[in-house]
Design an enzyme around this catalytic site. Structure first.
Site, mmCIF file in Angstrom:
data_model
loop_
_atom_site.group_PDB
_atom_site.id
_atom_site.type_symbol
_atom_site.label_atom_id
_atom_site.label_comp_id
_atom_site.label_asym_id
_atom_site.label_seq_id
_atom_site.Cartn_x
_atom_site.Cartn_y
_atom_site.Cartn_z
ATOM 1 N N ASP A 248 0.336 -12.026 -13.191
ATOM 2 C CA ASP A 248 1.968 -11.982 -13.473
ATOM 3 C C ASP A 248 2.689 -12.330 -11.674
ATOM 4 O O ASP A 248 1.896 -10.932 -10.897
ATOM 5 C CB ASP A 248 1.838 -10.137 -13.989
ATOM 6 C CG ASP A 248 2.820 -9.925 -14.238
ATOM 7 O OD1 ASP A 248 3.623 -11.164 -15.512
ATOM 8 O OD2 ASP A 248 3.813 -9.096 -14.143
ATOM 9 N N GLU A 290 1.635 -16.718 -13.275
ATOM 10 C CA GLU A 290 2.850 -16.364 -13.505
ATOM 11 C C GLU A 290 3.717 -16.500 -12.764
ATOM 12 O O GLU A 290 3.820 -15.675 -11.701
ATOM 13 C CB GLU A 290 3.162 -15.281 -14.579
ATOM 14 C CG GLU A 290 4.022 -15.995 -15.373
ATOM 15 C CD GLU A 290 5.329 -14.448 -15.516
ATOM 16 O OE1 GLU A 290 6.201 -13.702 -15.984
ATOM 17 O OE2 GLU A 290 4.847 -13.561 -14.562
HETATM 18 C C1 GLC Z 1 6.681 -11.581 -15.459
HETATM 19 C C2 GLC Z 1 6.216 -10.418 -16.799
HETATM 20 C C3 GLC Z 1 7.761 -9.883 -17.630
HETATM 21 C C4 GLC Z 1 7.614 -8.641 -16.664
HETATM 22 C C5 GLC Z 1 7.497 -9.176 -15.193
HETATM 23 C C6 GLC Z 1 6.784 -7.648 -14.154
HETATM 24 O O1 GLC Z 1 7.283 -11.882 -15.110
HETATM 25 O O2 GLC Z 1 6.277 -11.699 -17.539
HETATM 26 O O3 GLC Z 1 7.465 -9.375 -18.665
HETATM 27 O O4 GLC Z 1 8.956 -8.084 -16.897
HETATM 28 O O5 GLC Z 1 6.623 -9.265 -14.587
HETATM 29 O O6 GLC Z 1 5.930 -7.106 -13.473
#
Ligand code: GLC
Length: 607
Positions: A248, A290
């Site tokens: 993430d 991500e």
């Molecule tokens: C990522 C997740 C999102 C979250 C963020 C903080 O972008 O997809 O939903 O708020 O991380 O962890």
């Protein structure tokens, strides 16, 4: 089976010492941790084949929150047939480890990485579920939130109690001097709900870095102990038999004063080490990054010949391009999107919707070249997907609206953003027909492109926006809950009714999945090329597949019939008779014109 730790040592040492010069004893401790983690491997729990499956046409993903989908892990397992029936072979289980008590950003504030959220099950039930899905040909992806922990994670609690060792796991300062230096060049992720990047923690009279919510404490990767802890948890997940680990918010993990604290070179070094260790430790485990950043920056997270980083990345730019072209009915921007025919060892995740908002990150210089003012165009998109623009088919909500800059993102489900909610509210059958066509077009754009398609649970039956979150004090400030809702299983009863909306959406989707996996499309896509044509409503993509197969995909982004001048295609070497694999109709490119219906798409193969 054993791990050759000396070989691994050779391959990661230089990179490690770039991050942590003079930290040989920490490096040795890291190697010991890897060897120890390896001793916990249970071969029965793992799929032994290599990660080649990420290129297969059969790989079709669905992402879901376990509790919203069907209560808990056992409930998920009980729906195995549902996934098989649909053709889903990869399930991304959104955060399922133990979250913070109270507000927790949909589970992205983790209290304990090694425990499953007790509301969903436990580590044993997760392992059993993984085994069950593997036996049914389905792979499992989970989230690993590596940028921050919750403020009630054991490390944070120890830091709050004054333990210096754990205070060094975070960015903690006695006064605002250093935070001010960071803030000078950092942007804000949640300017409305969590402004600033530091939070004053009264109990300990210190400032803590909190890039996201104030309860999400950023981890300090400058500390080699943090690196070791995070890698050790990664290996713990690999040992559970998890096939894809979604890292993430990776662009944020390294911080340096005087920079934006995003996408710094050290992030790439960290990912390279993770990738190298996993390749030896658990060759079938795949990393999904991500990184929702500018298009030219996203691709860097695949790594290079000098070292791979993420096997999979979200194709966020493509997602934004799809929604942009639908609002404008203009494909010139998407047609100029650079196609990266990257090495076969990596792959995009293609998607139209997910649990997050849509941020309008379009290439601004290209917009200007095409005659759009980037600021005004963004305002148009924000308004359009709110449903405020006169010609809009959409119903959505604002996310993170900043009244000063007028910047905002949009929330909403695929179906509501694509026109279904409005058509139903207005009881307009023509609009309903167009909305269904639009949804089908979006699904085709996701399913037919090179990469792994990822369906957001609920979109397969066209769930509409759900406004209940406004009544929940823990959620009402975050409009992303508009499209995070309980899966409405009762809608599936409607599936039996042949004319139900759910059935039409689901059947169309299944047809696309069948087409993707059927023999003719089952081959691996080697590369893609966009064919430029005069008609700005049409997008044409040529795909080159293994065994010499070629396909031509034609998409009409408007609700009007479009005429395609075939001489433009003949000039580009496309001159034969072709057959559409979905509808079976034949097209003759020797004729002057081809007519493409409203939101029609064609999947053409040489006859
Ligand atoms: C990522 C997740 C999102 C979250 C963020 C903080 O972008 O997809 O939903 O708020 O991380 O962890």
């Amino acid at each position: 089976m054993s791990i050759d730790i000396n070989k691994l040592k050779q391959s990661i040492q230089d990179d490690y010492l770039k991050l942590y010069p003079n930290s040989i004893s920490d490096f040795n401790s890291l190697l010991e941790m890897i060897t120890k983690s390896y001793s916990f491997r249970d071969e029965n729990q793992l799929i032994s084949n290599s990660p080649e499956w990420i290129h297969s046409a059969n790989t079709i993903g669905m992402m879901l929150y376990v509790d919203l989908f069907n209560s808990d892990i056992d409930g998920l397992v009980s729906k195995t047939e549902y996934f098989k029936n649909l053709g889903i072979t990869l399930i991304h289980l959104m955060p399922l480890v133990q979250p913070r008590n109270g507000e927790n950003d949909g589970g992205y504030a983790v209290r304990d990485y090694r425990k499953v959220n007790p509301k969903l099950g436990n580590v044993e039930s997760l392992k059993k579920a993984i085994k069950n899905f593997h036996n049914n040909g389905i792979r499992i992806c989970i989230d690993y939130v590596i940028n921050h922990t919750a403020d009630d994670h054991e490390w944070a609690i120890k830091a709050k109690s004054g333990d210096k060792k754990y205070q060094d796991y975070y960015f903690m300062y006695d006064d605002y001097t250093i935070p001010r230096q960071y803030e000078a060049t950092m942007n804000q992720v949640f300017p409305k709900v969590a402004p600033g990047n530091f939070t004053y923690v009264k109990d300990i009279d210190k400032w803590v870095m909190t890039t996201f919510y104030d309860f999400q404490w950023d981890l300090n990767y400058r500390n080699p102990k943090v690196f070791e802890e995070i890698l050790s948890i990664l290996l713990f997940y690999a040992n559970l038999g998890i096939d894809v680990i979604r890292l993430d918010a990776i662009p944020y993990i390294w911080k340096t004063i005087g920079t934006s604290c995003r996408n710094l070179p050290e992030v790439h070094v960290i990912l390279k080490i993770f990738r190298t260790v996993l390749a030896d430790f658990s060759p079938s485990t795949v990393l999904l990054g991500e990184s929702i950043v500018a298009p030219e920056i996203i691709v860097r997270y695949f790594g290079s010949n000098n070292g791979l980083e993420c096997d999979l990345l979200y194709n966020a730019s493509y997602m934004v391009e799809i929604w942009n072209s639908l609002a404008t009915r203009d494909t010139r921007h998407i047609s100029h999107m650079p196609i990266i025919n990257h090495e076969l060892s990596t792959e995009w995740i293609n998607y139209a919707r997910c649990h997050d908002d849509i941020g309008w990150g379009l290439d601004e210089s290209k917009l200007r070249e095409l005659g759009f003012d980037p600021f005004m165009h963004k305002q148009f998109l924000i308004d359009f997907y709110l449903g405020n623009y006169p010609d809009s088919f959409s119903i959505g909500e604002l996310y993170e609206y900043d009244p000063i800059t007028k910047d905002a993102r949009n929330s909403g489900t695929l179906a509501s953003l694509a026109g279904l909610e409005k058509a139903l509210a207005e009881k307009d059958l023509y609009k309903l027909e167009l909305a269904l066509k639009r949804i089908n077009l979006i699904n085709a754009l996701v399913l037919l492109r090179k990469g792994i398609p990822m369906i957001y649970s609920g979109d397969e039956i066209g769930l509409l926006n759900n406004y209940d979150y406004k009544n929940d004090p823990k959620k009402k400030h975050d409009s992303r809950w508009l499209h995070r809702q309980n899966f409405d299983w009762s809608k599936l009863d409607n599936i039996e009714k042949c004319d139900s909306i759910e059935r039409q959406i689901l059947c169309n989707l299944k047809r696309l999945i069948a087409l993707r996996t059927a023999h003719s499309l089952g081959s691996i896509i080697i590369s893609e090329k966009i064919i430029q044509v005069e008609n700005k409503h049409i997008l044409i993509i040529q795909q080159f597949r293994d065994e010499g197969n070629e396909l031509l995909l034609i998409f009409n982004f408007s609700e009007d019939r479009q005429f395609l001048n075939t001489s433009e295609l003949r000039r580009q070497g496309i001159n034969s008779r072709m057959v559409d694999l979905l509808q079976g109709k034949e097209l003759n490119f020797e004729k002057e014109q081809i007519i493409i219906g409203p939101y029609e798409f064609l999947v053409l193969k040489n006859k």
